[in-house]
Design a protein around this motif. Structure first.
Motif, PDB file in Angstrom:
ATOM      1  N   SER A  35       0.813  -1.218   0.000  1.00 60.08           N
ATOM      2  CA  SER A  35       0.000   0.000   0.000  1.00 60.08           C
ATOM      3  C   SER A  35       0.847   1.269   0.000  1.00 60.08           C
ATOM      4  CB  SER A  35      -0.928   0.022   1.224  1.00 60.08           C
ATOM      5  OG  SER A  35      -0.186  -0.026   2.421  1.00 60.08           O
ATOM      6  N   ASP A  36       2.084   1.172   0.466  1.00 59.20           N
ATOM      7  CA  ASP A  36       2.946   2.349   0.554  1.00 59.20           C
ATOM      8  C   ASP A  36       3.862   2.418  -0.666  1.00 59.20           C
ATOM      9  OD1 ASP A  36       4.227   4.617   1.414  1.00 59.20           O
ATOM     10  OD2 ASP A  36       5.456   3.611   2.926  1.00 59.20           O
ATOM     11  N   ILE A  37       3.248   2.730  -1.823  1.00 55.06           N
ATOM     12  CA  ILE A  37       4.007   2.887  -3.060  1.00 55.06           C
ATOM     13  C   ILE A  37       3.631   4.223  -3.690  1.00 55.06           C
ATOM     14  CG2 ILE A  37       4.285   0.416  -3.483  1.00 55.06           C
ATOM     15  CD1 ILE A  37       1.964   0.541  -5.429  1.00 55.06           C
ATOM     16  N   ARG A  38       4.491   4.690  -4.605  1.00 60.11           N
ATOM     17  CA  ARG A  38       4.354   6.049  -5.142  1.00 60.11           C
ATOM     18  C   ARG A  38       2.984   6.306  -5.765  1.00 60.11           C
ATOM     19  NH1 ARG A  38       7.940   7.830 -10.220  1.00 60.11           N
ATOM     20  NH2 ARG A  38       6.519   6.313 -11.153  1.00 60.11           N
ATOM     21  N   ASN A  39       2.541   5.411  -6.644  1.00 57.91           N
ATOM     22  CA  ASN A  39       1.289   5.633  -7.358  1.00 57.91           C
ATOM     23  C   ASN A  39       0.102   5.768  -6.405  1.00 57.91           C
ATOM     24  OD1 ASN A  39      -0.277   5.881  -9.754  1.00 57.91           O
ATOM     25  ND2 ASN A  39      -0.873   3.730  -9.581  1.00 57.91           N
ATOM     26  N   LEU A  40       0.031   4.898  -5.398  1.00 53.19           N
ATOM     27  CA  LEU A  40      -1.070   4.944  -4.443  1.00 53.19           C
ATOM     28  C   LEU A  40      -0.980   6.172  -3.549  1.00 53.19           C
ATOM     29  CD1 LEU A  40      -1.440   1.193  -3.386  1.00 53.19           C
ATOM     30  CD2 LEU A  40      -2.615   2.449  -5.191  1.00 53.19           C
ATOM     31  N   ASN A  41       0.222   6.545  -3.166  1.00 54.27           N
ATOM     32  CA  ASN A  41       0.381   7.731  -2.311  1.00 54.27           C
ATOM     33  C   ASN A  41      -0.007   9.010  -3.051  1.00 54.27           C
ATOM     34  OD1 ASN A  41       1.210   6.340  -0.019  1.00 54.27           O
ATOM     35  ND2 ASN A  41       3.362   6.342  -0.635  1.00 54.27           N
ATOM     36  N   ILE A  42       0.310   9.071  -4.345  1.00 55.74           N
ATOM     37  CA  ILE A  42      -0.107  10.225  -5.150  1.00 55.74           C
ATOM     38  C   ILE A  42      -1.630  10.315  -5.198  1.00 55.74           C
ATOM     39  CG2 ILE A  42      -0.195  11.168  -7.495  1.00 55.74           C
ATOM     40  CD1 ILE A  42       2.660  10.111  -7.883  1.00 55.74           C
ATOM     41  N   LYS A  43      -2.281   9.170  -5.375  1.00 57.24           N
ATOM     42  CA  LYS A  43      -3.746   9.163  -5.433  1.00 57.24           C
ATOM     43  C   LYS A  43      -4.347   9.584  -4.089  1.00 57.24           C
ATOM     44  CE  LYS A  43      -4.229   5.866  -9.204  1.00 57.24           C
ATOM     45  NZ  LYS A  43      -4.809   4.598  -9.680  1.00 57.24           N
ATOM     46  N   ARG A  44      -3.729   9.192  -2.997  1.00 53.43           N
ATOM     47  CA  ARG A  44      -4.230   9.591  -1.670  1.00 53.43           C
ATOM     48  C   ARG A  44      -4.114  11.100  -1.483  1.00 53.43           C
ATOM     49  NH1 ARG A  44      -1.201   4.589   0.058  1.00 53.43           N
ATOM     50  NH2 ARG A  44      -2.831   2.979   0.100  1.00 53.43           N
ATOM     51  N   ILE A  45      -3.039  11.676  -2.000  1.00 54.74           N
ATOM     52  CA  ILE A  45      -2.894  13.136  -1.933  1.00 54.74           C
ATOM     53  C   ILE A  45      -3.995  13.805  -2.746  1.00 54.74           C
ATOM     54  CG2 ILE A  45      -1.430  15.066  -2.621  1.00 54.74           C
ATOM     55  CD1 ILE A  45       0.994  13.253  -2.005  1.00 54.74           C
ATOM     56  N   MET A  46      -4.290  13.266  -3.929  1.00 56.97           N
ATOM     57  CA  MET A  46      -5.341  13.824  -4.777  1.00 56.97           C
ATOM     58  C   MET A  46      -6.704  13.753  -4.093  1.00 56.97           C
ATOM     59  SD  MET A  46      -4.072  12.167  -8.378  1.00 56.97           S
ATOM     60  CE  MET A  46      -5.537  12.627  -9.297  1.00 56.97           C
ATOM     61  N   LEU A  47      -6.936  12.674  -3.338  1.00 54.39           N
ATOM     62  CA  LEU A  47      -8.237  12.474  -2.689  1.00 54.39           C
ATOM     63  C   LEU A  47      -8.350  13.180  -1.339  1.00 54.39           C
ATOM     64  CD1 LEU A  47      -8.780   8.669  -3.422  1.00 54.39           C
ATOM     65  CD2 LEU A  47     -10.037  10.572  -4.424  1.00 54.39           C
ATOM     66  N   PHE A  48      -7.250  13.691  -0.840  1.00 53.38           N
ATOM     67  CA  PHE A  48      -7.227  14.266   0.509  1.00 53.38           C
ATOM     68  C   PHE A  48      -8.323  15.318   0.737  1.00 53.38           C
ATOM     69  CE2 PHE A  48      -5.806  17.299   3.707  1.00 53.38           C
ATOM     70  CZ  PHE A  48      -5.485  16.450   4.760  1.00 53.38           C
ATOM     71  N   PRO A  49      -8.568  16.249  -0.207  1.00 57.13           N
ATOM     72  CA  PRO A  49      -9.597  17.273   0.041  1.00 57.13           C
ATOM     73  C   PRO A  49     -11.002  16.712   0.190  1.00 57.13           C
ATOM     74  CG  PRO A  49      -8.132  17.945  -1.738  1.00 57.13           C
ATOM     75  CD  PRO A  49      -7.855  16.492  -1.466  1.00 57.13           C
ATOM     76  N   LEU A  50     -11.228  15.471  -0.259  1.00 55.15           N
ATOM     77  CA  LEU A  50     -12.568  14.889  -0.200  1.00 55.15           C
ATOM     78  C   LEU A  50     -12.770  14.002   1.017  1.00 55.15           C
ATOM     79  CD1 LEU A  50     -13.004  14.047  -3.974  1.00 55.15           C
ATOM     80  CD2 LEU A  50     -14.161  15.835  -2.702  1.00 55.15           C
ATOM     81  N   ARG A  51     -11.815  14.021   1.941  1.00 58.10           N
ATOM     82  CA  ARG A  51     -11.991  13.240   3.165  1.00 58.10           C
ATOM     83  C   ARG A  51     -13.125  13.755   4.039  1.00 58.10           C
ATOM     84  NH1 ARG A  51      -5.967  11.800   5.590  1.00 58.10           N
ATOM     85  NH2 ARG A  51      -5.218  10.551   3.803  1.00 58.10           N
ATOM     86  N   PRO A  52     -13.234  15.060   4.294  1.00 59.67           N
ATOM     87  CA  PRO A  52     -14.303  15.548   5.181  1.00 59.67           C
ATOM     88  C   PRO A  52     -15.690  15.323   4.574  1.00 59.67           C
ATOM     89  CG  PRO A  52     -12.581  17.210   4.903  1.00 59.67           C
ATOM     90  CD  PRO A  52     -12.341  16.157   3.866  1.00 59.67           C
ATOM     91  N   ARG A  53     -16.632  14.914   5.372  1.00 59.46           N
ATOM     92  CA  ARG A  53     -17.990  14.655   4.900  1.00 59.46           C
ATOM     93  C   ARG A  53     -18.626  15.879   4.256  1.00 59.46           C
ATOM     94  NH1 ARG A  53     -22.510  10.992   6.159  1.00 59.46           N
ATOM     95  NH2 ARG A  53     -20.986   9.604   7.103  1.00 59.46           N
ATOM     96  N   PHE A  54     -18.308  17.073   4.766  1.00 62.78           N
ATOM     97  CA  PHE A  54     -18.945  18.275   4.221  1.00 62.78           C
ATOM     98  C   PHE A  54     -18.467  18.588   2.805  1.00 62.78           C
ATOM     99  CE2 PHE A  54     -15.184  20.050   6.355  1.00 62.78           C
ATOM    100  CZ  PHE A  54     -14.686  20.924   5.387  1.00 62.78           C
ATOM    101  N   MET A  55     -17.369  17.934   2.354  1.00 60.98           N
ATOM    102  CA  MET A  55     -16.879  18.135   0.997  1.00 60.98           C
ATOM    103  C   MET A  55     -17.528  17.188  -0.013  1.00 60.98           C
ATOM    104  SD  MET A  55     -14.784  20.586   0.504  1.00 60.98           S
ATOM    105  CE  MET A  55     -13.587  21.680   1.301  1.00 60.98           C
ATOM    106  N   TRP A  56     -18.191  16.146   0.452  1.00 61.86           N
ATOM    107  CA  TRP A  56     -18.736  15.139  -0.455  1.00 61.86           C
ATOM    108  C   TRP A  56     -19.709  15.707  -1.489  1.00 61.86           C
ATOM    109  CZ3 TRP A  56     -20.023  10.679   3.548  1.00 61.86           C
ATOM    110  CH2 TRP A  56     -18.814  10.193   4.072  1.00 61.86           C
ATOM    111  N   PRO A  57     -20.534  16.726  -1.158  1.00 55.47           N
ATOM    112  CA  PRO A  57     -21.457  17.250  -2.172  1.00 55.47           C
ATOM    113  C   PRO A  57     -20.822  18.269  -3.124  1.00 55.47           C
ATOM    114  CG  PRO A  57     -22.296  17.558   0.085  1.00 55.47           C
ATOM    115  CD  PRO A  57     -20.844  17.266   0.178  1.00 55.47           C
ATOM    116  N   SER A  58     -19.551  18.618  -2.945  1.00 52.77           N
ATOM    117  CA  SER A  58     -18.930  19.701  -3.700  1.00 52.77           C
ATOM    118  C   SER A  58     -18.586  19.302  -5.131  1.00 52.77           C
ATOM    119  CB  SER A  58     -17.658  20.179  -2.986  1.00 52.77           C
ATOM    120  OG  SER A  58     -16.969  21.121  -3.791  1.00 52.77           O
ATOM    121  N   LYS A  59     -19.315  19.844  -6.103  1.00 50.55           N
ATOM    122  CA  LYS A  59     -18.989  19.598  -7.508  1.00 50.55           C
ATOM    123  C   LYS A  59     -17.618  20.176  -7.847  1.00 50.55           C
ATOM    124  CE  LYS A  59     -23.776  19.709  -9.223  1.00 50.55           C
ATOM    125  NZ  LYS A  59     -24.691  20.373 -10.185  1.00 50.55           N
TER     126      LYS A  59
END
Length: 271
Positions: free
Chosen positions: A134-158
């Protein structure tokens, strides 16, 4: 709008099977041994005794797409798999992949309390040469990309989901659970191969509703030489499709630059 409540009976794993995958039975075991028992079905456009016997062994309803079994593509197969499930939540289980024991439990729990969910997706690991990583470059990059969508209040944000998708497809397709009642009748459009999922996320991102993020590793995506992802990356199909997707968000000259660096990050899908 009232907040929704889902139960285990509202969810189906629909295993999209084809050919004679040596990994299919492992996938079946992973979805039939969940900590919360939901529904499981198997769908195929390439019927065989092998698939039928596995379905009988695990007492799984078995559906054959008779109309397309001689002229099928990924979009047609996935649309058929979704149509066979009669529940409000559907996960297309890819036959080579594995689902953690609490996958269904966590996904349903995260759907509960939403108002108009579109999809849910989880973090994931990869299985390479029999070893989970799980700790490889490609997956870590994707986790960074998804980071802003972690909070529930961001889920509806287009805005936020489209910014995330404008940099690549960080959502792992086999981890996705769909809410068909809130999505277009045709979820996947034929034509794309490697980018069929990214194309769908882009369309869904324009809709009113929530992209539900389960921020924990709940499934394992198998990387092997015979996988469709590996084949597409080794060819030119994926490169052209990625460029077309970036053009949905950026001017062509910017899309070409982003696609160049995105292709480099995808190299880690090769063994």
């Amino acid at each position: 709008m009232n907040k929704l409540l889902f139960t285990a009976q509202d969810h189906t794993f629909t295993i999209c099977a084809y050919g004679q995958s040596e990994y299919l039975e492992e996938c079946i075991k992973s979805v039939t041994s969940q900590s919360v028992q939901t529904n499981v079905i198997m769908c195929t456009s390439t019927p065989s005794e092998y698939l039928e016997l596995l379905a009988k062994k695990y007492d799984i309803p078995y559906f054959v797409n008779e109309e397309k079994k001689f002229n099928s593509d990924i979009a047609t197969d996935w649309n058929f798999a979704i149509s066979c499930a009669k529940t409000r939540l559907v996960t297309i289980a890819h036959q080579d992949d594995l689902y953690k024991r609490d996958f269904a439990k966590e996904v349903i729990a995260h759907f509960n309390g939403t108002k108009r969910p579109l999809i849910a997706y989880t973090d994931y690991a990869e299985l390479r040469n029999g070893r989970e990583v799980s700790d490889i470059r490609n997956l870590n990059i994707k986790r960074i990309m998804l980071f802003p969508l972690r909070p529930r209040f961001m889920w509806p944000s287009k805005f936020m989901r489209r910014r995330m998708l404008s940099l690549g497809s960080a959502i792992c397709c086999p981890s996705v659970t769909y809410v068909p009642e809130n999505l277009p009748e045709q979820l996947f459009i034929p034509g794309y191969k490697g980018g069929i999922d990214w194309q769908a996320w882009e369309r869904f991102s324009r809709l009113k509703g929530e992209f539900v993020f389960v921020n924990s590793i709940q499934m394992v995506h198998r990387i092997h030489d015979d996988s469709e992802t590996t084949a597409l990356i080794n060819g030119n199909t994926r490169t052209q499709e990625d460029f077309e997707m970036f053009c949905k968000f950026w001017p062509k000259w910017i899309a070409r630059i982003i696609e160049h660096f995105y292709r480099k990050s995808e190299d880690s899908n090769n063994l």
